[in-house]
Design a protein around this motif. Structure first.
Motif, PDB file in Angstrom:
ATOM      1  N   LEU A 162      74.483 -39.374  16.253  1.00 58.94           N
ATOM      2  CA  LEU A 162      73.589 -38.868  15.222  1.00 58.94           C
ATOM      3  C   LEU A 162      73.335 -39.925  14.146  1.00 58.94           C
ATOM      4  CD1 LEU A 162      72.122 -36.245  14.501  1.00 58.94           C
ATOM      5  CD2 LEU A 162      74.148 -35.541  13.255  1.00 58.94           C
ATOM      6  N   ALA A 163      74.355 -40.759  13.875  1.00 53.71           N
ATOM      7  CA  ALA A 163      74.236 -41.790  12.843  1.00 53.71           C
ATOM      8  C   ALA A 163      73.165 -42.816  13.186  1.00 53.71           C
ATOM      9  CB  ALA A 163      75.579 -42.473  12.628  1.00 53.71           C
ATOM     10  N   GLY A 164      72.831 -42.969  14.460  1.00 54.01           N
ATOM     11  CA  GLY A 164      71.750 -43.872  14.840  1.00 54.01           C
ATOM     12  C   GLY A 164      70.402 -43.382  14.353  1.00 54.01           C
ATOM     13  N   THR A 165      70.220 -42.065  14.325  1.00 50.81           N
ATOM     14  CA  THR A 165      68.967 -41.465  13.877  1.00 50.81           C
ATOM     15  C   THR A 165      68.991 -41.148  12.387  1.00 50.81           C
ATOM     16  OG1 THR A 165      68.827 -40.419  16.035  1.00 50.81           O
ATOM     17  CG2 THR A 165      67.329 -39.611  14.360  1.00 50.81           C
ATOM     18  N   LEU A 166      70.131 -40.620  11.946  1.00 49.72           N
ATOM     19  CA  LEU A 166      70.303 -40.229  10.547  1.00 49.72           C
ATOM     20  C   LEU A 166      71.454 -41.047   9.955  1.00 49.72           C
ATOM     21  CD1 LEU A 166      70.175 -36.374  11.172  1.00 49.72           C
ATOM     22  CD2 LEU A 166      68.297 -37.831  10.447  1.00 49.72           C
ATOM     23  N   PRO A 167      71.141 -42.168   9.296  1.00 47.09           N
ATOM     24  CA  PRO A 167      72.197 -43.076   8.832  1.00 47.09           C
ATOM     25  C   PRO A 167      73.228 -42.425   7.915  1.00 47.09           C
ATOM     26  CG  PRO A 167      70.027 -44.078   8.552  1.00 47.09           C
ATOM     27  CD  PRO A 167      69.808 -42.668   8.994  1.00 47.09           C
ATOM     28  N   TYR A 168      72.835 -41.428   7.160  1.00 51.08           N
ATOM     29  CA  TYR A 168      73.774 -40.789   6.244  1.00 51.08           C
ATOM     30  C   TYR A 168      74.855 -39.992   6.957  1.00 51.08           C
ATOM     31  CZ  TYR A 168      71.015 -36.565   7.041  1.00 51.08           C
ATOM     32  OH  TYR A 168      70.375 -35.501   7.626  1.00 51.08           O
ATOM     33  N   ALA A 169      74.655 -39.662   8.212  1.00 52.06           N
ATOM     34  CA  ALA A 169      75.604 -38.808   8.936  1.00 52.06           C
ATOM     35  C   ALA A 169      76.988 -39.434   9.016  1.00 52.06           C
ATOM     36  CB  ALA A 169      75.081 -38.493  10.331  1.00 52.06           C
ATOM     37  N   LYS A 170      77.048 -40.759   9.100  1.00 51.36           N
ATOM     38  CA  LYS A 170      78.351 -41.413   9.207  1.00 51.36           C
ATOM     39  C   LYS A 170      79.112 -41.389   7.881  1.00 51.36           C
ATOM     40  CE  LYS A 170      76.631 -46.125   8.473  1.00 51.36           C
ATOM     41  NZ  LYS A 170      75.223 -45.932   8.325  1.00 51.36           N
ATOM     42  N   ASP A 171      78.408 -41.173   6.764  1.00 53.53           N
ATOM     43  CA  ASP A 171      79.043 -41.160   5.443  1.00 53.53           C
ATOM     44  C   ASP A 171      79.452 -39.765   4.987  1.00 53.53           C
ATOM     45  OD1 ASP A 171      78.671 -43.906   5.321  1.00 53.53           O
ATOM     46  OD2 ASP A 171      76.705 -43.699   4.366  1.00 53.53           O
ATOM     47  N   LEU A 172      79.030 -38.752   5.707  1.00 55.93           N
ATOM     48  CA  LEU A 172      79.390 -37.372   5.365  1.00 55.93           C
ATOM     49  C   LEU A 172      80.491 -36.893   6.297  1.00 55.93           C
ATOM     50  CD1 LEU A 172      75.852 -35.771   4.913  1.00 55.93           C
ATOM     51  CD2 LEU A 172      77.445 -36.424   3.117  1.00 55.93           C
ATOM     52  N   ALA A 173      81.214 -35.898   5.844  1.00 49.32           N
ATOM     53  CA  ALA A 173      82.207 -35.276   6.723  1.00 49.32           C
ATOM     54  C   ALA A 173      81.473 -34.599   7.878  1.00 49.32           C
ATOM     55  CB  ALA A 173      83.023 -34.249   5.942  1.00 49.32           C
ATOM     56  N   PRO A 174      82.021 -34.675   9.092  1.00 49.82           N
ATOM     57  CA  PRO A 174      81.354 -34.034  10.232  1.00 49.82           C
ATOM     58  C   PRO A 174      81.055 -32.560   9.991  1.00 49.82           C
ATOM     59  CG  PRO A 174      83.111 -35.447  11.002  1.00 49.82           C
ATOM     60  CD  PRO A 174      83.217 -35.402   9.498  1.00 49.82           C
ATOM     61  N   GLY A 175      81.964 -31.861   9.320  1.00 51.82           N
ATOM     62  CA  GLY A 175      81.736 -30.448   9.028  1.00 51.82           C
ATOM     63  C   GLY A 175      80.526 -30.216   8.134  1.00 51.82           C
TER      64      GLY A 175
END
Length: 144
Positions: A31-44
C-alpha cells in the motif's frame, strides 16, 4: 435533479469503495507504494480509515436504494466530507500538496450531494429510487 444525485452518489461510492478495499485488504508495504503515508501510520489506523470509507459507501447507497432509513444517506455524505477535511489537513501537515487536489474534489462531491434537500428526503421514499414502484394504495395525499 434525482439523476444527478444518483450519479454523484455512484461516483462517491465507487471512489471510496476502491480506496476502502485497498486500505483494508492490501499489505501495508504494498500500500505504501501507492499511498506514501501508509508506511508512517500504524497499520490499524490505515485499516480503520479503510473501514470508515467502506461504511460510508454502504451509507451512501443502501438507504437510498432500499428506501429504508433514507436519512442515513446525506449523513454518510457529511461523514465523508469530514473525512476529506481531515485528510486534507493531514496532507498539508506532511507537505503532500499533490494529494490535496483529490481531497478537494471528493470534498466538493460529498458536500454537493447533501446540498439538495428536496431531492434527498422526498415525502415518499419510492420517489428517490429509480425504477421503484410506488407503494400500493391511493396516492399519499388521499390516504387517511
Amino acid at each position: 435533479m434525482n439523476v444527478l444525485l444518483w450519479v454523484l452518489q455512484g461516483l462517491l461510492a465507487a471512489v471510496f469503495a476502491m480506496a476502502g478495499v485497498m486500505k483494508t485488504t492490501q499489505p501495508i508495504h504494498k500500500l505504501a507504494g501507492t499511498l506514501p503515508y501508509a508506511k508512517d501510520l500504524a497499520p490499524g489506523t490505515v485499516r480503520l480509515i479503510g473501514a470508515v470509507e467502506l461504511a460510508a459507501v454502504l451509507g451512501l447507497v443502501l438507504p437510498a436504494a432500499t428506501g429504508v432509513a433514507v436519512v442515513l444517506t446525506p449523513l454518510a455524505a457529511v461523514g465523508l466530507a469530514v473525512v476529506m477535511v481531515l485528510a486534507g489537513t493531514f496532507h498539508v501537515r506532511r507537505r503532500e500538496y499533490s494529494a490535496i487536489g483529490m481531497n478537494a474534489v471528493l470534498l466538493a462531491l460529498a458536500v454537493g450531494w447533501p446540498g439538495a434537500p428536496s431531492a434527498r428526503t422526498p415525502s415518499d421514499p419510492s420517489e428517490s429510487v429509480p425504477g421503484r414502484l410506488p407503494p400500493p394504495g391511493p396516492p399519499p395525499n388521499e390516504r387517511r
